[in-house]
Design an enzyme around this catalytic site. Structure first.
Site, mmCIF file in Angstrom:
data_model
loop_
_atom_site.group_PDB
_atom_site.id
_atom_site.type_symbol
_atom_site.label_atom_id
_atom_site.label_comp_id
_atom_site.label_asym_id
_atom_site.label_seq_id
_atom_site.Cartn_x
_atom_site.Cartn_y
_atom_site.Cartn_z
ATOM 1 N N TYR A 161 0.815 -1.202 0.000
ATOM 2 C CA TYR A 161 0.000 0.000 0.000
ATOM 3 C C TYR A 161 0.856 1.264 0.000
ATOM 4 C CZ TYR A 161 -4.135 -2.816 1.041
ATOM 5 O OH TYR A 161 -5.167 -3.718 0.975
ATOM 6 N N LYS A 216 3.314 -15.269 4.377
ATOM 7 C CA LYS A 216 3.520 -16.150 3.224
ATOM 8 C C LYS A 216 5.019 -16.395 3.086
ATOM 9 C CE LYS A 216 1.797 -18.490 -0.269
ATOM 10 N NZ LYS A 216 1.131 -19.793 -0.007
ATOM 11 N N ASP A 246 -2.851 -18.411 2.922
ATOM 12 C CA ASP A 246 -3.852 -19.199 2.209
ATOM 13 C C ASP A 246 -4.518 -20.197 3.148
ATOM 14 O OD1 ASP A 246 -1.339 -20.359 2.367
ATOM 15 O OD2 ASP A 246 -1.363 -21.202 0.352
ATOM 16 N N ASP A 284 -6.120 -6.664 5.304
ATOM 17 C CA ASP A 284 -7.246 -6.062 4.616
ATOM 18 C C ASP A 284 -8.199 -7.147 4.119
ATOM 19 O OD1 ASP A 284 -8.945 -4.348 3.312
ATOM 20 O OD2 ASP A 284 -7.459 -3.527 1.940
ATOM 21 N N ASP A 313 -12.059 -8.524 5.981
ATOM 22 C CA ASP A 313 -13.305 -8.505 5.228
ATOM 23 C C ASP A 313 -13.924 -9.901 5.198
ATOM 24 O OD1 ASP A 313 -13.012 -5.844 4.780
ATOM 25 O OD2 ASP A 313 -12.801 -5.965 2.611
#
Length: 352
Positions: free
Chosen positions: A136, A186, A218, A242, A246
């Site tokens: 970001y 990851k 994942d 993020d 959600d």
């Protein structure tokens, strides 16, 4: 207690108005609220999504109550002028690096979850998301290669001090809950994640009473729907946080119920300076229709009372009023009900 209120775009003004009504109903001594423009609304009035006067208001306040930003009419603008740059700019300029996103399945709402009710009712977790690093805020570009092909790239990076400070926030949060922390990365693919994992493991030595485990993102996405009750506190980077927060919102039934706090290191006279906002977007498709659920914004205001003003009793009152309203069947369209935005706010205020 000085609160800067930035309603923003779409449903932002509608849900923020109800949260302000709840704060005013508490009749707190010394409460001062002042309003500023952000997002597409600010661009329309000032030519920038985060005007200098708005940033100055935020710096002068003890806390910021934020609505939502996003306007399809601004999609053609250069990236630095798009509404979303308002929230990114505030996080960066104010040093807000720790985003707290609790997700709990409210009693009686198990059937609203996309998960089986017996799984949904086990959800009680806190996602701690780093806010100032990752893709970001990294360098990025769209370019044309010599052979005419277009290429876009974004840099993902973390310095060890950035990881260390968010890790401390997460470990302290876990100490106040069930004493379990899951760090999500990851590391099998990304060097950024390998550094993340190494530093979090180093910090763990300072918190012997917290059980730490690591999980690939994942797998974490799968476990959030398979066995969400296994999570207590989750700490992860900007991008993964993020997405996973959600996902967690749909596990509990609606994104209209999830609040958030973005905290830094600046102290106020009462607690820690922070920016508080619902995790949902501006929802321009329903703006002005009175269909938005303001509960996430109201719960964000409760987090503000707790973290920035040390008002635990009042924060608990607001949270209990929201829970009672839900238990009494006060539900908006997002939860299959017919209550409009204002009537939901009325219901919460009545139960205070």
């Amino acid at each position: 207690m000085k609160i800067a209120v930035f309603p923003g775009d779409g449903i932002g003004p509608e849900v923020t108005r109800e949260a302000v009504r709840v704060l005013e109903a508490l009749d707190l001594p010394g409460l001062t609220l002042f309003e500023g423009d952000v997002g597409g609304a600010a661009y329309a009035r000032h030519g920038h999504p985060l005007p200098p006067e708005t940033l100055a208001m935020a710096r002068e306040a003890d806390a910021v109550l934020f609505g939502a930003v996003g306007d399809p009419a601004c999609d053609g603008l250069e990236r630095h002028l798009r509404p979303e740059q308002a929230i990114l700019g505030l996080r960066g300029e104010l040093g807000l690096f720790a985003n707290l996103r609790p997700a709990t399945c409210q009693p009686g709402l198990e059937n609203m979850s996309a998960l089986r009710p017996q799984i949904a009712r086990s959800i009680d977790l806190l996602i701690v998301r780093e806010l100032n690093g990752d893709v970001y805020f990294g360098d990025k570009a769209l370019e044309t290669l010599p052979d005419g092909r277009r290429r876009g790239w974004d840099m993902m990076s973390y310095a060890e001090d950035e990881v260390r400070r968010i890790a401390h926030v997460a470990f302290r949060a876990a100490q106040g809950r069930k004493g379990r922390l899951c760090s999500i990365d990851k590391a099998n693919v990304l060097e950024t994640s390998q550094l993340w994992r190494d530093v979090v493991s180093e910090v763990a030595g300072e918190y012997p009473n917290v059980a730490l485990d690591h999980m690939y993102v994942d797998n974490a996405a799968m476990q959030l729907v398979r066995d969400p009750g296994r999570f207590d506190v989750v700490v992860t980077g900007n991008l993964f946080g993020d997405i996973l927060s959600d996902q967690a919102s749909m596990c509990v039934g609606s994104i209209g119920l999830l609040a958030s706090a973005s905290l830094g290191e600046r102290a106020t006279g009462y607690g820690t300076f922070g920016l508080y906002e619902p995790i949902h977007g501006s929802a321009p498709d329903i703006a002005g229709e009175g269909r938005a659920n303001p509960m996430a914004t109201i719960l964000s205001a409760a987090m503000m009372l707790r973290h920035s003003f040390g008002r635990e009793a009042e924060a608990a009152r607001v949270e209990a009023a929201v829970a009672r309203a839900l238990a009494d069947g006060v539900r908006g369209a997002d939860l299959g009900g017919k209550a409009d935005t204002v009537s939901i706010g009325d219901a919460v205020i009545e139960r205070l």
